[in-house]
Design a protein around this motif. Sequence first.
Motif, PDB file in Angstrom:
ATOM      1  N   LEU A 114     -28.265  72.196   7.557  1.00 31.03           N
ATOM      2  CA  LEU A 114     -29.136  71.278   6.826  1.00 31.03           C
ATOM      3  C   LEU A 114     -29.584  70.113   7.704  1.00 31.03           C
TER       4      LEU A 114
ATOM      5  N   ARG B 212     -32.476  68.992   8.844  1.00 27.19           N
ATOM      6  CA  ARG B 212     -33.580  68.120   8.443  1.00 27.19           C
ATOM      7  C   ARG B 212     -33.134  67.110   7.408  1.00 27.19           C
ATOM      8  N   ASP B 213     -32.366  67.568   6.399  1.00 34.13           N
ATOM      9  CA  ASP B 213     -31.897  66.654   5.361  1.00 34.13           C
ATOM     10  C   ASP B 213     -30.969  65.598   5.940  1.00 34.13           C
ATOM     11  N   ASP B 214     -30.090  66.008   6.841  1.00 29.80           N
ATOM     12  CA  ASP B 214     -29.157  65.057   7.442  1.00 29.80           C
ATOM     13  C   ASP B 214     -29.892  64.018   8.279  1.00 29.80           C
TER      14      ASP B 214
ATOM     15  N   HIS C  98     -33.055  63.161   8.047  1.00 27.72           N
ATOM     16  CA  HIS C  98     -33.849  62.346   7.131  1.00 27.72           C
ATOM     17  C   HIS C  98     -32.983  61.259   6.502  1.00 27.72           C
ATOM     18  N   ALA C  99     -31.803  61.632   6.018  1.00 24.46           N
ATOM     19  CA  ALA C  99     -30.935  60.670   5.343  1.00 24.46           C
ATOM     20  C   ALA C  99     -30.501  59.556   6.282  1.00 24.46           C
TER      21      ALA C  99
ATOM     22  N   GLN D 140     -33.544  57.325   7.193  1.00 26.98           N
ATOM     23  CA  GLN D 140     -33.900  56.522   6.025  1.00 26.98           C
ATOM     24  C   GLN D 140     -32.918  55.369   5.856  1.00 26.98           C
TER      25      GLN D 140
ATOM     26  N   ALA E 152     -38.403  65.066   9.614  1.00 27.21           N
ATOM     27  CA  ALA E 152     -37.898  63.907   8.873  1.00 27.21           C
ATOM     28  C   ALA E 152     -38.875  62.746   8.940  1.00 27.21           C
TER      29      ALA E 152
ATOM     30  N   GLU F  98     -41.711  63.267   6.488  1.00 26.74           N
ATOM     31  CA  GLU F  98     -41.330  62.959   5.111  1.00 26.74           C
ATOM     32  C   GLU F  98     -41.232  61.455   4.893  1.00 26.74           C
TER      33      GLU F  98
ATOM     34  N   ARG G 289     -37.500  59.905  -3.607  1.00 24.79           N
ATOM     35  CA  ARG G 289     -38.493  59.821  -2.535  1.00 24.79           C
ATOM     36  C   ARG G 289     -39.013  58.402  -2.341  1.00 24.79           C
TER      37      ARG G 289
END
Length: 224
Positions: free
Chosen positions: A15, A17-19, A21-22, A25, A58, A61, A161
Amino acid sequence: MHTVPLAAVPVPRALLRDDVHARLQEAIVDGSLAPGEQLRDAELAERLGVSRTPVREALLELAQAGLVQATPGRSTVVAPIDPGALRDAQAVVGALHALAVRTATPRMTTRDLDAMRAANAAFRAALSAGDIDGALEADARFHRVALEVCANAAAAAVIARYEPVLRRVERLRFASDEAAASAERHDRLVALCAAGAADDAARLAESAWQSLTISPAPTEQDPS
C-alpha cells in the motif's frame, strides 16, 4: 501524539501510495513541510525509501485536495493556506459533518456518547499541556464518532479528502485563546446528541467548521 520525521521510518512496500500520501499529508498539516516549500519527487522518494511513482501519485492526490500546487513544467510546492480554498473546504466538510451528526444522533448509544466525552476530555488535557498534535488527534476522534455511527461511506471519503485543508487552520486555532471555545462547543454538541436534538446538533457541528478563520497578516505601521 508525536509526529514521526519523514526520514525516520521506511515506508512498507504494501500500500505504498496510501502510506506515502498519509505521511506527506501529515507533514503538510503539521508544518514540517511549510507553505511554499518545493517538493521534488526524487528527494521525497529517497527520504521515504520508495520509488518515485507512489510519490508522484500522492502529490497528485494532494494537489487535488488543495494541499499542493503543481504547475506543469515548473515546480511543485506546498500550497499556502488560501482563504478561497478554506471557504470551499468549509462548505463541503461542514455540510457533511452536519449530515453525519443529524443521521447519527438518533442512533447513538451511551457508549458512543461516552466516547465523545472521553475524546473531549483528552482534547482539554492536550490543550492544557500545550500538545497541539494531541489536541488535533483528540478532536478528530471526537468528530469521528458521529461519522462512524452514521455509516455513510461517501461522506467519510469526501471529508477525509478535504478536511486536512481545515486541519492546517485548526492547528493555529488550538494554539490560540480560541481553543477553549472548541472544547465548550464539544460539550454542547454531546448534550444535544444525548437529548436527541438532531437538527440543533447538526447546526452546531456545521458551525464548528464554518467558524475557522485565517488571521490577517500583520501590516507595517506608519511611524508616528
